[in-house]
Design a protein around this motif. Structure first.
Motif, PDB file in Angstrom:
ATOM      1  N   ASP A 198      81.221  21.764  31.383  1.00  0.00           N
ATOM      2  CA  ASP A 198      80.656  20.562  32.001  1.00  0.00           C
ATOM      3  C   ASP A 198      81.544  19.392  31.587  1.00  0.00           C
ATOM      4  O   ASP A 198      81.782  19.188  30.398  1.00  0.00           O
ATOM      5  N   ASN A 209      80.977  16.156  32.433  1.00  0.00           N
ATOM      6  CA  ASN A 209      80.233  14.894  32.305  1.00  0.00           C
ATOM      7  C   ASN A 209      79.094  15.064  31.309  1.00  0.00           C
ATOM      8  O   ASN A 209      78.091  15.720  31.604  1.00  0.00           O
ATOM      9  N   LEU A 210      79.239  14.468  30.139  1.00  0.00           N
ATOM     10  CA  LEU A 210      78.227  14.625  29.093  1.00  0.00           C
ATOM     11  C   LEU A 210      77.285  13.426  28.992  1.00  0.00           C
ATOM     12  O   LEU A 210      76.471  13.364  28.078  1.00  0.00           O
ATOM     13  N   ASP A 262      74.708  12.677  30.706  1.00  0.00           N
ATOM     14  CA  ASP A 262      73.310  13.100  30.819  1.00  0.00           C
ATOM     15  C   ASP A 262      72.868  13.866  29.570  1.00  0.00           C
ATOM     16  O   ASP A 262      71.722  13.737  29.131  1.00  0.00           O
ATOM     17  N   GLU A 263      73.775  14.649  28.985  1.00  0.00           N
ATOM     18  CA  GLU A 263      73.421  15.369  27.750  1.00  0.00           C
ATOM     19  C   GLU A 263      73.167  14.384  26.596  1.00  0.00           C
ATOM     20  O   GLU A 263      72.245  14.567  25.800  1.00  0.00           O
ATOM     21  N   GLN A 265      73.994  21.857  33.995  1.00  0.00           N
ATOM     22  CA  GLN A 265      75.103  20.903  33.842  1.00  0.00           C
ATOM     23  C   GLN A 265      74.667  19.468  34.103  1.00  0.00           C
ATOM     24  O   GLN A 265      75.456  18.552  33.926  1.00  0.00           O
ATOM     25  N   ASP A 266      73.423  19.282  34.539  1.00  0.00           N
ATOM     26  CA  ASP A 266      72.901  17.938  34.766  1.00  0.00           C
ATOM     27  C   ASP A 266      71.460  17.885  34.291  1.00  0.00           C
ATOM     28  O   ASP A 266      70.540  18.301  34.998  1.00  0.00           O
TER      29      ASP A 266
END
Ligand SMILES: [Ca+2]
Ligand SMILES: [Ca+2]
Length: 581
Positions: free
Chosen positions: A348, A350-351, A353-354, A388-389
């Protein structure tokens, strides 16, 4: 889930299954009328779909009682409309007025009767317990005894008590080849590996089902070895995977390994036969953050059971803090698949959101400003939860905890859930099929995308109270449970017609005719990433791009993150749908 990464072993089974499945592949359209084959709570919105590619002799439909043959409802079908994803002319049947408990079929002149379905207050009880039991059937490191597993009893596989540290995860204290113990957990999907990123969202949704709807999810009874220990079944099952996740944290620095895996996928054999060496691979920021979010949420949930599990909630919260600290020191370590590893990546880029999810769960569990300061709600999207989101996980959790939020945050949560679901509601109302289609609904794991949409709609309904959001969520669940142009309940072992040949190693290798029950399969996927491995099946129209063949990891695999939103939604529908009692 594992785009383009087919093992040689997967190929070997394809030819065997190919001949038998070609007929199904050539003509996958299911019989009409189509309806949720499990059924409906009495006060739920109830829709069925009638194909009318050939003109009907009349305009009415009837609902008949299976036992007596009596007609209990007769009404006019809605006007003919075209539903492009299936390339079909359809007419909707609105049977919402039917509220009397019973077993029924829908009757339309000129067509066979529909599959039977039930109306009743406990209509989802058996299915709820079945989709939860699928996690028990997925347990690594435990023999499934006949008294719990019936004909699906099997030997223990993958004890994972001697796991090697892969070179990508090596450091001074644990050099490459060091041996650690990392037992328990669930097999991820059709394969036998264990991945933190996908485990995090899956087990968190089970925990959310309990945290948000404790009266429903806490009452589920499942025959598993821990029953009788004072914890609800859903929390006993979740703990089996949480305990594994805990063992994936390096006690020296708090970092979390991304996955525990073979170098290559196992063959289509039973778990105990698959004995290749296993490795923990690379610590990543995504793994640390998903781990932190999951453990922080778990600490709240298990705190209610301090007597039964003394110290557990505290252990979970300490693990969450430590993983978050590691992530702050290593904020952008992305997963890079080592050259000698070909199993699932769950990578992933794009972190953001994590980060938001971990900060949210730690803040909700501790009320500490340091976590709130890492949370920028204004820039956070609101998408159906996916591995992943995880932005949607944030909004669902905040919706649960509105009462403890500052007023401005609570207003923002309400507004965001409303605005991010209103187009789903509008699409649902305008759809010929009464189905809003989020991006990815016809792609890998599309059924889980529809169920993810339903979870956001349920959250919007919880904070806003609007009935259309709940009815649109019901429709998404109906689609997965049989009101689809394939006429198939997309859950093994449930409904009149359901997948027989999922891409699932034990189902293929166990010598039992029926597949292991309770697994949600991926669903129609015109991208057909499995094209080279499967007999020809149609890619167009998109809603028919499905084949019930073990070859089809693109349309017929199972996965822990596809079952979890079904578990959640069955609790949500029961808890949120109005009831007389
Ligand atoms: Ca992400
Ligand atoms: Ca089987």
């Amino acid at each position: 889930m594992r785009r383009g990464l087919l093992s040689l072993a997967k190929r070997s089974v394809t030819a065997v299954a190919a001949a038998a499945c070609f007929i199904a592949a050539a003509n996958p359209t299911g019989p009409s009328p189509q309806v949720n084959q499990t059924g409906f709570l009495p006060q739920a919105a109830k829709w069925a779909v009638v194909h009318v590619d050939k003109a009907l002799p009349g305009d009415d439909f009837a609902v008949v009682d299976v036992a007596t043959g009596a007609t209990v409802l007769q009404a006019t079908l809605q006007p003919v409309a075209h539903w492009a994803p299936a390339g079909q002319q359809i007419r909707l049947a609105d049977l919402s007025a039917l509220q009397k408990t019973g077993n029924y079929r829908i009757r339309v002149a000129g067509q066979p009767d529909s599959a039977p379905f039930e109306v009743g207050g406990s209509v989802y009880a058996t299915l709820s317990q079945g989709v939860l039991k699928a996690y028990y059937f997925s347990r690594a490191g435990m023999a499934l005894e006949q008294r719990y597993a019936g004909v699906y009893a099997r030997e223990a596989g993958h004890p994972d008590t001697e796991v090697l540290v892969h070179a990508s995860a090596a450091d001074a204290k644990r050099p490459a080849g060091s041996v650690i113990s990392s037992p328990k957990g669930w097999y991820d999907a059709g394969d036998y590996n264990k991945y933190i990123v996908n485990s995090g969202i899956s087990v968190s949704l089970l925990l959310a089902a309990y945290e948000h709807f404790p009266k429903v999810a806490g009452a589920w009874q499942v025959d598993i070895p821990e029953q009788g220990n004072g914890l609800p079944a859903v929390l006993n099952e979740a703990a089996w995977n949480i305990d594994w996740m805990l063992s994936m944290q390096d006690p020296a620095d708090g970092g979390v390994y991304h996955k525990l895996t073979n170098l290559r996928f196992d063959g289509f054999v039973m778990p105990h036969v698959a004995t290749k060496p296993r490795y923990v691979v690379q610590k990543t920021t995504a793994a640390a953050l998903d781990f932190a979010a999951t453990m922080a949420m778990a600490s709240r949930v298990y705190a209610r059971y301090e007597t039964q599990r003394p110290g557990y909630a505290g252990q979970l919260l300490a693990a969450a803090r430590k993983a978050f600290d590691w992530a702050e020191q290593h904020p952008q370590v992305l997963y890079v698949q080592p050259a000698d590893v070909v199993t699932g990546q769950y990578d992933d880029q794009n972190l953001s959101d994590e980060w938001a999810w971990a900060a949210t769960e730690l803040w909700l569990s501790t009320q500490e400003a340091r976590y709130r300061s890492r949370l920028d709600l204004a820039s956070l999207p609101c998408n159906p939860p996916a591995w992943q989101d995880v932005s949607g996980m944030v909004w669902m959790s905040l919706a649960q905890h509105l009462a403890v939020l500052p007023a401005a945050d609570a207003a923002h949560v309400r507004q965001t859930l409303r605005s991010c679901t209103q187009h789903f509601v509008a699409d649902w109302q305008a759809s010929a099929y009464r189905l809003a289609l989020p991006e990815g609904a016809f792609g890998w794991g599309g059924n889980s995308v529809l169920l993810g949409q339903a979870m956001l709609l349920a959250a919007a309904h919880r904070v806003g109270g609007e009935r259309p959001a709940l009815d649109a969520a019901q429709s998404a669940v109906d689609y997965v449970l049989g009101r689809n142009p394939l006429g198939v309940t997309m859950v093994t072992g449930f409904g009149a017609r359901s997948p027989r040949h999922p891409h699932h190693r034990p189902s293929q290798a166990d010598g039992v005719d029926a597949p292991v029950p309770g697994f949600v399969v991926g669903g129609a996927n015109p991208k057909q990433e499995d094209k080279a491995e499967c007999p020809p099946y149609r890619a167009d129209p998109v809603a028919l791009a499905y084949v019930d063949d073990v070859c089809s990891y693109a349309s017929n695999e199972v996965a822990i993150n596809w079952n979890a939103p079904m578990v959640y939604m069955l609790a949500a529908l029961k808890a949120l749908t109005p009831s007389m009692d």
